[in-house]
Design a protein around this motif. Structure first.
Motif, PDB file in Angstrom:
ATOM      1  N   LEU A  16      52.962 -45.014  16.883  1.00 55.42           N
ATOM      2  CA  LEU A  16      51.967 -45.423  17.864  1.00 55.42           C
ATOM      3  C   LEU A  16      51.678 -46.905  17.727  1.00 55.42           C
ATOM      4  CD1 LEU A  16      49.522 -42.409  17.490  1.00 55.42           C
ATOM      5  CD2 LEU A  16      50.985 -42.889  19.461  1.00 55.42           C
ATOM      6  N   ARG A  17      51.911 -47.627  18.798  1.00 48.25           N
ATOM      7  CA  ARG A  17      51.602 -49.053  18.842  1.00 48.25           C
ATOM      8  C   ARG A  17      50.934 -49.365  20.169  1.00 48.25           C
ATOM      9  NH1 ARG A  17      57.440 -50.703  16.095  1.00 48.25           N
ATOM     10  NH2 ARG A  17      56.761 -50.438  13.942  1.00 48.25           N
ATOM     11  N   GLY A 199      66.990 -50.658  21.068  1.00 54.86           N
ATOM     12  CA  GLY A 199      66.131 -49.740  20.325  1.00 54.86           C
ATOM     13  C   GLY A 199      64.901 -50.344  19.690  1.00 54.86           C
ATOM     14  N   LEU A 200      64.413 -51.453  20.226  1.00 53.17           N
ATOM     15  CA  LEU A 200      63.197 -52.067  19.698  1.00 53.17           C
ATOM     16  C   LEU A 200      61.971 -51.557  20.441  1.00 53.17           C
ATOM     17  CD1 LEU A 200      64.265 -55.828  19.573  1.00 53.17           C
ATOM     18  CD2 LEU A 200      64.313 -54.192  17.698  1.00 53.17           C
ATOM     19  N   ASP A 201      60.824 -51.575  19.774  1.00 55.22           N
ATOM     20  CA  ASP A 201      59.561 -51.437  20.471  1.00 55.22           C
ATOM     21  C   ASP A 201      59.225 -52.786  21.097  1.00 55.22           C
ATOM     22  OD1 ASP A 201      59.239 -48.787  19.893  1.00 55.22           O
ATOM     23  OD2 ASP A 201      57.483 -49.026  18.605  1.00 55.22           O
ATOM     24  N   VAL A 202      58.369 -52.764  22.128  1.00 53.97           N
ATOM     25  CA  VAL A 202      58.023 -54.017  22.801  1.00 53.97           C
ATOM     26  C   VAL A 202      56.551 -53.970  23.198  1.00 53.97           C
ATOM     27  CG1 VAL A 202      58.918 -53.156  25.026  1.00 53.97           C
ATOM     28  CG2 VAL A 202      58.681 -55.634  24.643  1.00 53.97           C
ATOM     29  N   ILE A 203      55.814 -55.004  22.788  1.00 58.41           N
ATOM     30  CA  ILE A 203      54.365 -55.056  22.950  1.00 58.41           C
ATOM     31  C   ILE A 203      54.015 -56.123  23.978  1.00 58.41           C
ATOM     32  CG2 ILE A 203      52.160 -55.328  21.750  1.00 58.41           C
ATOM     33  CD1 ILE A 203      53.908 -52.976  20.727  1.00 58.41           C
ATOM     34  N   GLY A 230      52.798 -50.848  24.093  1.00 54.40           N
ATOM     35  CA  GLY A 230      51.396 -51.104  23.819  1.00 54.40           C
ATOM     36  C   GLY A 230      51.064 -52.531  24.158  1.00 54.40           C
ATOM     37  N   LYS A 231      49.874 -52.958  23.739  1.00 54.52           N
ATOM     38  CA  LYS A 231      49.412 -54.285  24.119  1.00 54.52           C
ATOM     39  C   LYS A 231      48.789 -54.992  22.914  1.00 54.52           C
ATOM     40  CE  LYS A 231      47.191 -56.518  28.094  1.00 54.52           C
ATOM     41  NZ  LYS A 231      48.426 -57.259  28.436  1.00 54.52           N
ATOM     42  N   MET A 232      49.057 -56.283  22.829  1.00 56.67           N
ATOM     43  CA  MET A 232      48.414 -57.113  21.822  1.00 56.67           C
ATOM     44  C   MET A 232      47.001 -57.440  22.309  1.00 56.67           C
ATOM     45  SD  MET A 232      49.910 -60.697  20.326  1.00 56.67           S
ATOM     46  CE  MET A 232      49.113 -61.650  19.043  1.00 56.67           C
TER      47      MET A 232
END
Length: 307
Positions: A16-17, A199-203, A230-232
């Motif tokens: 979870l991000r 395959g990276l997550d991206v915020i 998700g969001k920064m």
């Protein structure tokens, strides 16, 4: 060098991000509040939010805080100063001393930036669990996002996620900060595509106006629709909206449960495509459904532990 694609490609099935809060390491009051916040991850910032004459103090604050504070489920990321700065080596010493889940590199513009830090971490004998995140926040960073993602997914690179930074990108390109981010969307989608290809997550980027929560919620919905994980965030007031937007909705959950139930029927065993009431459901939808339900279960488990 072993290619990432020689291994089973796996993103974070239940990671979870949704809400990635950035906290200036110089701000002790803000640090002390972190353990009581419902964010998924925290970026402890040694870079932009810390004045030059405060860098040493901020680093000392952070080391003392992380030594004494258990953040539970919250992922810990430290944003260091750039490798071309006078502070980088001491920042990396601090990272290796307290071993967060990740180190976030600012203004990444080429694959070498990620590789050199991964090599430094490896030379210092850091555990595999220490990952690298990359800020994509300049024109060159956007243009090279796919190359950075590709090179960063070798077995020894440790690259785990991209974080978009729009403040620097707006400054460099002259695109104004306007509602809807319409002229920025092509660049945002380019970063999402590069992340997904490897395959990276991206915020998604921060939203500077934390008092207009309605506008912020709309930007979160837009980021979710663009495919961000998700969001920064820059303020705790933004956490709830980010968690809601990037978490599974009631409709998402109902759909996922239907897909799982349909594939679980004995007469559908071995089928890759199923006709369910006039809808074609493929087995790839089952993988997505199971991943979403795992994410939802992680959220529920955290609520239980928090009470």
């Amino acid at each position: 060098m072993t290619s990432y694609h020689d291994h089973h490609s796996s993103r974070h099935p239940s990671g979870l991000r949704r809400s990635v809060l950035t906290v200036p390491a110089i701000n002790r009051r803000a640090l002390d509040k972190v353990a009581g916040l419902d964010c998924d991850a925290v970026i402890f910032d040694l870079e932009d939010s810390v004045a030059l004459e405060k860098k040493v103090e901020a680093r000392a604050n952070l080391l003392a805080f992380l030594e004494k504070t258990d953040l539970g489920h919250r992922e810990r990321i430290i944003r260091v100063n750039g490798s071309d700065s006078a502070f980088f080596r001491d920042d990396m010493d601090a990272v290796l001393a307290c071993m967060p889940e990740a180190v976030l590199l600012p203004k990444v513009e080429d694959p070498d930036a990620v590789q050199s830090v991964a090599e430094l971490i490896g030379e210092r004998g850091a555990a595999e669990g220490l990952r690298v995140w990359a800020m994509i926040e300049t024109p060159r960073g956007i243009l090279n996002a796919a190359a950075i993602a590709s090179a960063g997914r070798t077995a020894d690179s440790r690259l785990d996620a991209f974080v978009v930074g729009l403040n620097d990108l707006r400054k460099a390109t002259g695109v104004p900060a306007a509602a809807g981010r319409s002229y920025l969307v092509p660049w945002l989608m380019q970063v999402v595509l590069a992340a997904r290809a490897y395959g990276l997550d991206v915020i998604d980027s921060v939203s500077n106006d934390f008092k207009d929560l309605e506008a912020f919620a709309a930007e979160c919905s837009q980021g979710r629709a663009m495919g961000f994980d998700g969001k920064m965030l820059i303020h705790p007031a933004q956490i709830a909206a980010a968690n809601a937007a990037f978490g599974p909705s009631a409709g998402d959950l109902a759909e996922a449960r239907l897909v799982v139930e349909v594939f679980a029927r004995p007469d559908n065993a071995g089928l890759n495509v199923i006709n369910a009431d006039g809808r074609m459901i493929e087995r790839l939808h089952l993988d997505e459904a199971e991943r979403l339900l795992a994410r939802f279960q992680s959220i529920q488990d955290r609520k239980v532990h928090a009470t």
